[in-house]
Design a protein around this motif. Structure first.
Motif, PDB file in Angstrom:
ATOM      1  N   ALA A  76      48.531 120.458  53.572  1.00  0.00           N
ATOM      2  CA  ALA A  76      49.779 119.988  54.421  1.00  0.00           C
ATOM      3  C   ALA A  76      50.264 120.913  55.143  1.00  0.00           C
ATOM      4  O   ALA A  76      50.559 120.380  56.341  1.00  0.00           O
ATOM      5  N   PRO A  77      50.858 122.407  54.715  1.00  0.00           N
ATOM      6  CA  PRO A  77      51.275 123.108  56.010  1.00  0.00           C
ATOM      7  C   PRO A  77      50.219 123.322  57.264  1.00  0.00           C
ATOM      8  O   PRO A  77      50.827 123.238  58.310  1.00  0.00           O
ATOM      9  N   SER A  78      48.902 123.376  56.959  1.00  0.00           N
ATOM     10  CA  SER A  78      48.026 123.495  58.081  1.00  0.00           C
ATOM     11  C   SER A  78      48.248 122.308  59.144  1.00  0.00           C
ATOM     12  O   SER A  78      47.820 122.587  60.472  1.00  0.00           O
ATOM     13  N   SER A  79      48.579 121.238  59.038  1.00  0.00           N
ATOM     14  CA  SER A  79      48.789 120.217  59.583  1.00  0.00           C
ATOM     15  C   SER A  79      49.670 120.267  60.688  1.00  0.00           C
ATOM     16  O   SER A  79      49.636 119.764  61.839  1.00  0.00           O
ATOM     17  N   ASP A  80      50.900 121.023  60.354  1.00  0.00           N
ATOM     18  CA  ASP A  80      51.978 121.187  61.274  1.00  0.00           C
ATOM     19  C   ASP A  80      51.858 122.498  61.821  1.00  0.00           C
ATOM     20  O   ASP A  80      52.993 123.186  62.663  1.00  0.00           O
ATOM     21  N   GLY A  81      50.918 123.308  61.828  1.00  0.00           N
ATOM     22  CA  GLY A  81      50.716 124.542  62.521  1.00  0.00           C
ATOM     23  C   GLY A  81      51.009 125.922  61.676  1.00  0.00           C
ATOM     24  O   GLY A  81      51.092 126.919  62.153  1.00  0.00           O
ATOM     25  N   ALA A  82      51.588 125.695  60.298  1.00  0.00           N
ATOM     26  CA  ALA A  82      51.786 127.065  59.699  1.00  0.00           C
ATOM     27  C   ALA A  82      50.338 127.774  59.163  1.00  0.00           C
ATOM     28  O   ALA A  82      49.426 127.052  59.043  1.00  0.00           O
ATOM     29  N   ALA A  83      50.691 128.976  58.949  1.00  0.00           N
ATOM     30  CA  ALA A  83      49.750 129.875  58.551  1.00  0.00           C
ATOM     31  C   ALA A  83      49.099 129.279  57.151  1.00  0.00           C
ATOM     32  O   ALA A  83      49.712 128.741  56.222  1.00  0.00           O
ATOM     33  N   THR A  84      47.841 129.766  56.902  1.00  0.00           N
ATOM     34  CA  THR A  84      47.170 129.306  55.615  1.00  0.00           C
ATOM     35  C   THR A  84      46.638 130.532  54.807  1.00  0.00           C
ATOM     36  O   THR A  84      46.205 130.348  53.909  1.00  0.00           O
ATOM     37  N   ARG A  85      46.663 131.568  55.432  1.00  0.00           N
ATOM     38  CA  ARG A  85      46.264 132.899  54.724  1.00  0.00           C
ATOM     39  C   ARG A  85      46.792 134.050  55.297  1.00  0.00           C
ATOM     40  O   ARG A  85      47.516 134.204  56.445  1.00  0.00           O
ATOM     41  N   LEU A  86      46.830 135.093  54.480  1.00  0.00           N
ATOM     42  CA  LEU A  86      47.208 136.418  54.685  1.00  0.00           C
ATOM     43  C   LEU A  86      46.242 137.404  54.845  1.00  0.00           C
ATOM     44  O   LEU A  86      45.364 137.383  53.847  1.00  0.00           O
ATOM     45  N   VAL A  87      46.339 138.155  56.070  1.00  0.00           N
ATOM     46  CA  VAL A  87      45.121 139.206  56.103  1.00  0.00           C
ATOM     47  C   VAL A  87      45.803 140.351  56.120  1.00  0.00           C
ATOM     48  O   VAL A  87      46.648 140.738  56.961  1.00  0.00           O
ATOM     49  N   ILE A  88      45.284 141.335  55.537  1.00  0.00           N
ATOM     50  CA  ILE A  88      45.828 142.832  55.591  1.00  0.00           C
ATOM     51  C   ILE A  88      45.114 143.537  56.550  1.00  0.00           C
ATOM     52  O   ILE A  88      43.775 143.583  56.322  1.00  0.00           O
ATOM     53  N   THR A  89      45.650 144.194  57.452  1.00  0.00           N
ATOM     54  CA  THR A  89      45.271 144.665  58.604  1.00  0.00           C
ATOM     55  C   THR A  89      45.182 146.256  58.743  1.00  0.00           C
ATOM     56  O   THR A  89      44.358 146.811  59.571  1.00  0.00           O
ATOM     57  N   LYS A  90      46.003 146.706  57.977  1.00  0.00           N
ATOM     58  CA  LYS A  90      46.131 148.365  57.982  1.00  0.00           C
ATOM     59  C   LYS A  90      46.744 148.597  56.367  1.00  0.00           C
ATOM     60  O   LYS A  90      47.520 148.009  55.941  1.00  0.00           O
ATOM     61  N   GLY A  91      45.987 149.821  55.981  1.00  0.00           N
ATOM     62  CA  GLY A  91      46.409 150.130  54.678  1.00  0.00           C
ATOM     63  C   GLY A  91      45.364 150.410  53.487  1.00  0.00           C
ATOM     64  O   GLY A  91      44.092 150.176  54.117  1.00  0.00           O
ATOM     65  N   ALA A  92      45.671 150.588  52.472  1.00  0.00           N
ATOM     66  CA  ALA A  92      44.409 150.940  51.298  1.00  0.00           C
ATOM     67  C   ALA A  92      43.767 149.540  51.208  1.00  0.00           C
ATOM     68  O   ALA A  92      42.377 149.734  50.763  1.00  0.00           O
ATOM     69  N   LYS A  93      44.431 148.298  51.211  1.00  0.00           N
ATOM     70  CA  LYS A  93      43.531 147.161  51.192  1.00  0.00           C
ATOM     71  C   LYS A  93      43.022 146.428  52.442  1.00  0.00           C
ATOM     72  O   LYS A  93      42.962 145.234  52.537  1.00  0.00           O
ATOM     73  N   ALA A  94      43.055 147.182  53.507  1.00  0.00           N
ATOM     74  CA  ALA A  94      42.618 146.630  54.666  1.00  0.00           C
ATOM     75  C   ALA A  94      41.397 145.822  54.801  1.00  0.00           C
ATOM     76  O   ALA A  94      40.513 146.053  53.939  1.00  0.00           O
ATOM     77  N   GLY A  95      41.584 144.458  55.294  1.00  0.00           N
ATOM     78  CA  GLY A  95      40.435 143.667  55.190  1.00  0.00           C
ATOM     79  C   GLY A  95      40.549 142.635  54.330  1.00  0.00           C
ATOM     80  O   GLY A  95      39.689 141.498  54.307  1.00  0.00           O
ATOM     81  N   LEU A  96      41.399 142.644  53.334  1.00  0.00           N
ATOM     82  CA  LEU A  96      41.726 141.729  52.218  1.00  0.00           C
ATOM     83  C   LEU A  96      42.331 140.439  52.691  1.00  0.00           C
ATOM     84  O   LEU A  96      43.371 140.600  53.542  1.00  0.00           O
ATOM     85  N   GLU A  97      41.809 139.461  52.582  1.00  0.00           N
ATOM     86  CA  GLU A  97      42.445 138.126  52.677  1.00  0.00           C
ATOM     87  C   GLU A  97      42.784 137.099  51.613  1.00  0.00           C
ATOM     88  O   GLU A  97      42.307 137.293  50.528  1.00  0.00           O
ATOM     89  N   MET A  98      43.920 136.610  51.728  1.00  0.00           N
ATOM     90  CA  MET A  98      44.690 135.794  50.474  1.00  0.00           C
ATOM     91  C   MET A  98      45.082 134.580  50.998  1.00  0.00           C
ATOM     92  O   MET A  98      45.895 134.349  52.034  1.00  0.00           O
ATOM     93  N   PRO A  99      44.594 133.513  50.342  1.00  0.00           N
ATOM     94  CA  PRO A  99      45.079 132.242  50.626  1.00  0.00           C
ATOM     95  C   PRO A  99      46.434 132.073  50.317  1.00  0.00           C
ATOM     96  O   PRO A  99      47.028 132.545  49.482  1.00  0.00           O
ATOM     97  N   LEU A 100      47.104 131.543  51.306  1.00  0.00           N
ATOM     98  CA  LEU A 100      48.627 131.097  51.165  1.00  0.00           C
ATOM     99  C   LEU A 100      48.914 129.831  50.502  1.00  0.00           C
ATOM    100  O   LEU A 100      48.185 128.752  51.248  1.00  0.00           O
ATOM    101  N   GLY A 101      49.658 129.446  49.700  1.00  0.00           N
ATOM    102  CA  GLY A 101      49.922 128.017  49.111  1.00  0.00           C
ATOM    103  C   GLY A 101      51.421 127.589  49.661  1.00  0.00           C
ATOM    104  O   GLY A 101      51.777 128.081  50.664  1.00  0.00           O
ATOM    105  N   ASP A 102      52.120 126.918  48.955  1.00  0.00           N
ATOM    106  CA  ASP A 102      53.378 126.441  49.445  1.00  0.00           C
ATOM    107  C   ASP A 102      54.412 127.075  48.722  1.00  0.00           C
ATOM    108  O   ASP A 102      55.615 126.784  48.847  1.00  0.00           O
ATOM    109  N   GLY A 103      54.112 127.802  47.643  1.00  0.00           N
ATOM    110  CA  GLY A 103      55.381 128.533  46.797  1.00  0.00           C
ATOM    111  C   GLY A 103      55.417 129.912  47.405  1.00  0.00           C
ATOM    112  O   GLY A 103      54.591 130.561  48.237  1.00  0.00           O
TER     113      GLY A 103
END
Length: 177
Positions: A76-103
């Motif tokens: 549902a959020p992706s249809s109106d342009g909201a982000a669907t995932r979180l990507v860590i770009t810097k730090g100890a967990k760089a490269g980790l991707e997490m799906p985002l829900g609605d909560g």
């Protein structure tokens, strides 16, 4: 003679109580500044393994309990342009991707957080990401070192544009579609 011995014992007892008080104050300050000792992460969560392995296996680990419901929700959020995932770009967990829900997604050192960041500059309950009126909003939870959105300190719940850098301690991440 007995009065000198009594006076010496009273002085010694006073010094002992004084030193106990000093140690109690130092211990209280230390626990206030540094918090509880963090437990060592299991080997499957350590940063070295997450960056060398594929990004998909570690992703469900941080969102332990609500992951199944949240992974189906981004439709549902992706249809109106909201982000669907979180990507860590810097730090100890760089490269980790997490799906985002609605909560809401909590971030901090606590094991109860959805995204656990083991960092000396991250508070136990540091920040919260939440979907509000179709936009992701970051809220600082009165952390000691602050939450930054595009190098500006977040003091009130602030909308996070897709691709903007959010920094918590030594870790930076972006929200992506």
């Amino acid at each position: 003679m007995t009065s000198e011995l009594t006076l010496f014992a009273l002085r010694f007892a006073f010094l002992a109580v004084l030193w106990l008080f000093v140690f109690a104050v130092v211990f209280a300050l230390r626990s206030d500044l540094f918090g509880q000792r963090a437990r060592k992460m299991p080997t499957d969560q350590q940063p070295g393994r997450a960056s060398s392995a594929a990004a998909a296996p570690p992703a469900p680990r941080p969102v332990s309990t609500p992951a199944p419901a949240q992974q189906r929700a981004p439709v549902a959020p992706s249809s109106d342009g909201a982000a669907t995932r979180l990507v860590i770009t810097k730090g100890a967990k760089a490269g980790l991707e997490m799906p985002l829900g609605d909560g809401p997604l909590t971030i901090g050192r606590s094991q109860e957080s959805n995204l656990v960041i083991r960092d000396d500059y991250t508070s136990t309950h540091h920040a919260r990401l939440m979907l509000w009126n179709g936009r992701w909003v970051v809220q600082d939870l009165d952390s000691t070192n602050g939450t930054f959105l595009a190098d500006e300190r977040v003091t009130v719940p602030t909308p996070v544009p897709t691709g903007a850098t959010v920094t918590i301690g030594q870790t930076s991440f972006e929200l992506r579609r």
